[in-house]
Design an enzyme around this catalytic site. Structure first.
Site, mmCIF file in Angstrom:
data_model
loop_
_atom_site.group_PDB
_atom_site.id
_atom_site.type_symbol
_atom_site.label_atom_id
_atom_site.label_comp_id
_atom_site.label_asym_id
_atom_site.label_seq_id
_atom_site.Cartn_x
_atom_site.Cartn_y
_atom_site.Cartn_z
ATOM 1 N N CYS A 1 -1.836 1.954 -3.914
ATOM 2 C CA CYS A 1 -0.598 2.672 -4.236
ATOM 3 C C CYS A 1 -0.534 3.082 -5.703
ATOM 4 C CB CYS A 1 0.638 1.859 -3.846
ATOM 5 S SG CYS A 1 0.657 0.146 -4.379
ATOM 6 N N CYS B 1 0.863 -1.173 0.000
ATOM 7 C CA CYS B 1 0.000 0.000 0.000
ATOM 8 C C CYS B 1 0.906 1.231 0.000
ATOM 9 C CB CYS B 1 -0.979 -0.010 1.176
ATOM 10 S SG CYS B 1 -0.246 0.129 2.813
ATOM 11 N N CYS C 1 2.974 1.467 -7.530
ATOM 12 C CA CYS C 1 3.202 0.043 -7.277
ATOM 13 C C CYS C 1 4.045 -0.552 -8.401
ATOM 14 C CB CYS C 1 1.872 -0.700 -7.174
ATOM 15 S SG CYS C 1 0.994 -0.406 -5.626
#
Length: 224
Positions: free
Chosen positions: A172, A98, A176
């Site tokens: 995210c 996250c 990510c």
């Protein structure tokens, strides 16, 4: 042998106290005992000291830094050994990501580790790691008998992402990491940041439901 720790261990920062240098040298010795069959001293020390750097700028208790660095370096070396085919126990490995690695991903890690025990491996990380795990998340998990108070926000690294069989992202976005050949899942969950325990409980419960479903998909027996 040199009495100067920064000369005998060139990756050590020069602004460390003697106690911190000694603690890191002890950590390096432990890591070499565990990973010396797979990696050389230079690699092990590099991973330890780059791990230290990840926390040095935001840790509230400097005395704990060497321990945090050793724990993170150990995780990274396990991942690298798997990526390079030097060690693989065959256990499914899941990475929870996250933004701050302070709430959702830490609760997911807590449930996964508790339910899977040693039958699978879970890691967590954040694109912008926070300074501490969300206290409301810690309290909500404690209500389920799971202690995540000793966890700490940390970044993801390339070897950790590449070693994961499943990567679960939680908010995210574009930050990510994307690596070909990995299984990705996006869990759309409310961010518990800044919320109290009452608001975090429904998020916690949904994370538990999803973790249980993931473990079932991976054919990992769940602890009673």
């Amino acid at each position: 042998m040199s009495d100067n720790l920064t000369e005998s261990h060139p990756h050590l920062r020069h602004d460390l106290s003697i106690d911190q240098q000694l603690a890191l040298r002890t950590s390096a010795t432990r890591l070499q005992q565990d990973f010396g069959d797979h990696f050389g001293v230079e690699t092990i020390e590099l991973f330890l000291h780059t791990s230290y750097e990840q926390f040095a700028g935001r840790a509230s208790v400097p005395n704990f830094l060497p321990l945090l660095a050793e724990r993170f370096a150990r995780q990274r070396l396990h991942a690298l050994a798997k990526v390079e085919g030097k060690s693989n126990d065959g256990k499914p490995t899941v990475l929870f990501l996250c933004t701050h690695n302070a709430g959702r991903s830490q609760m997911a890690l807590g449930f996964f580790t508790h339910l899977a025990d040693d039958r699978a491996v879970a890691w967590s990380g954040g694109s912008e790691p926070g300074d501490e795990v969300n206290p409301a998340a810690v309290a909500a998990m404690a209500e389920r008998g799971i202690d995540i108070s000793r966890e700490y926000p940390k970044p993801w690294t390339e070897e950790i992402v590449r070693a994961a069989d499943v990567i679960v992202t939680m908010g995210c976005g574009d930050a990510c990491p994307i690596f070909p050949g990995r299984r990705y899942e996006e869990w759309v969950l409310e961010d518990p940041h800044g919320q109290g325990v009452d608001a975090v409980r429904p998020i916690r419960d949904e994370i538990e439901r999803r973790v249980r479903a993931l473990l079932a998909e991976l054919s990992v027996p769940v602890a009673p």
